[in-house]
Design an enzyme around this catalytic site. Structure first.
Site, short mmCIF file in Angstrom:
data_model
loop_
_atom_site.label_atom_id
_atom_site.label_comp_id
_atom_site.label_asym_id
_atom_site.label_seq_id
_atom_site.Cartn_x
_atom_site.Cartn_y
_atom_site.Cartn_z
CG HIS A 102 -1.95 1.04 1.25
ND1 HIS A 102 -3.17 0.87 1.88
CD2 HIS A 102 -1.98 2.29 0.74
CE1 HIS A 102 -3.89 1.96 1.75
NE2 HIS A 102 -3.18 2.84 1.06
CD GLU B 157 -3.89 -2.64 0.86
OE1 GLU B 157 -4.71 -3.57 0.65
OE2 GLU B 157 -3.49 -2.33 1.99
CG HIS C 245 -7.72 -3.02 8.87
ND1 HIS C 245 -6.99 -2.17 8.07
CD2 HIS C 245 -7.68 -2.48 10.10
CE1 HIS C 245 -6.54 -1.15 8.78
NE2 HIS C 245 -6.95 -1.32 10.03
#
Length: 261
Positions: free
Chosen positions: A57, A88, A209
């Site tokens: 990310h 991402e 997450h």
């Protein structure tokens, strides 16, 4: 038809793939100028130990994963055709530049603000659909699968599919907070309903997450058809004690327990 962007056949009994998020490796490296720990070395070890892919990310402020990491990992994965590369981020910030440059297997669109501490909510659909649709179409033209980071809202899943997304990634922090408390069962039921709605809409299903070795198997047993989990913070924290390879093997054991009959 490109298999990366075709509507997904969501086999409920297919074992969930583990994608290791490498952001925290880069965060530690960035505290010095020595190049250690190496992000590409970490990727090599976790893939050799049985992870099916890696996730990064790259945020606009470069606090952890940086542009050179994205390109070096793409080069590494060219020699590993069975390993998936997931990038991402917010497609309205810097994500699309990376998608255009390296054409990963999957782009996960996350509605973060610039400088946000960590991802903490999913897309607001259908309100965000008009903004996302042309970017999803561009990814498809590049041969890149698109997953949308989403809260566990069953009613939003048809809108995610209508926007052109191939998958959704359920944002699992609420489940992780509830795990081991009296509301765990109710929270799992909420995620299971969202997962069922995603599958019914023709979407593939990812999750991520705050998943960890304690809560992962319970989640996968309760939520049908999860194709991939992306795990970073907990996995890298575990690796400080166990090492990368043994940690990946332990997470794979957790996944295996979820699918044991």
């Amino acid at each position: 038809m490109n298999p990366l962007v075709a509507p997904e056949a969501c086999a409920r009994d297919a074992r969930t793939a583990l994608s290791v998020n490498l952001n925290k490796v880069a965060l530690l490296r960035n505290t010095r100028h020595l190049g250690i720990p190496s992000v590409t070395r970490a990727a090599t070890i976790v893939l050799d130990a049985g992870a099916q892919g890696v996730t990064v990310h790259p945020r606009p402020d470069g606090r952890h994963i940086r542009a050179h990491d994205v390109h070096e990992l793409a080069e590494l994965l060219r020699d590993r055709p069975h390993a998936e590369y997931n990038i991402e981020g917010n497609p309205l910030h810097n994500l699309m530049d990376f998608v255009r440059a390296v054409k990963p297997h999957q782009a996960t669109f996350v509605p973060d603000t610039e400088g946000q501490f960590t991802s903490d909510h999913g897309w607001n659909l259908p309100a965000d659909a008009a903004t996302l649709r042309p970017l999803i179409d561009e990814c498809h033209a590049l041969g890149v699968r698109v997953s949308l980071f989403m809260d566990p809202l069953p009613e939003a899943m048809t809108h995610a599919r209508a926007s052109g997304a191939d998958r959704v990634e359920l944002y699992t922090e609420a489940y992780a907070r509830a795990h081991g408390t009296p509301v765990q069962a109710d929270m799992l039921a909420r995620y299971a309903s969202a997962g069922e709605a995603a599958l019914a809409a023709g979407l593939g299903l990812n999750a991520g997450h705050d998943l960890n070795r304690d809560n992962l198997a319970d989640f996968l047993r309760a939520v049908p058809g999860v194709r991939e989990v992306s795990i970073g913070h907990a996995l890298i924290a575990d690796a400080l004690e166990l090492g990368y390879a043994e940690t990946v093997r332990d997470y794979q054991r957790c996944i295996g327990r979820a699918f044991a009959r």
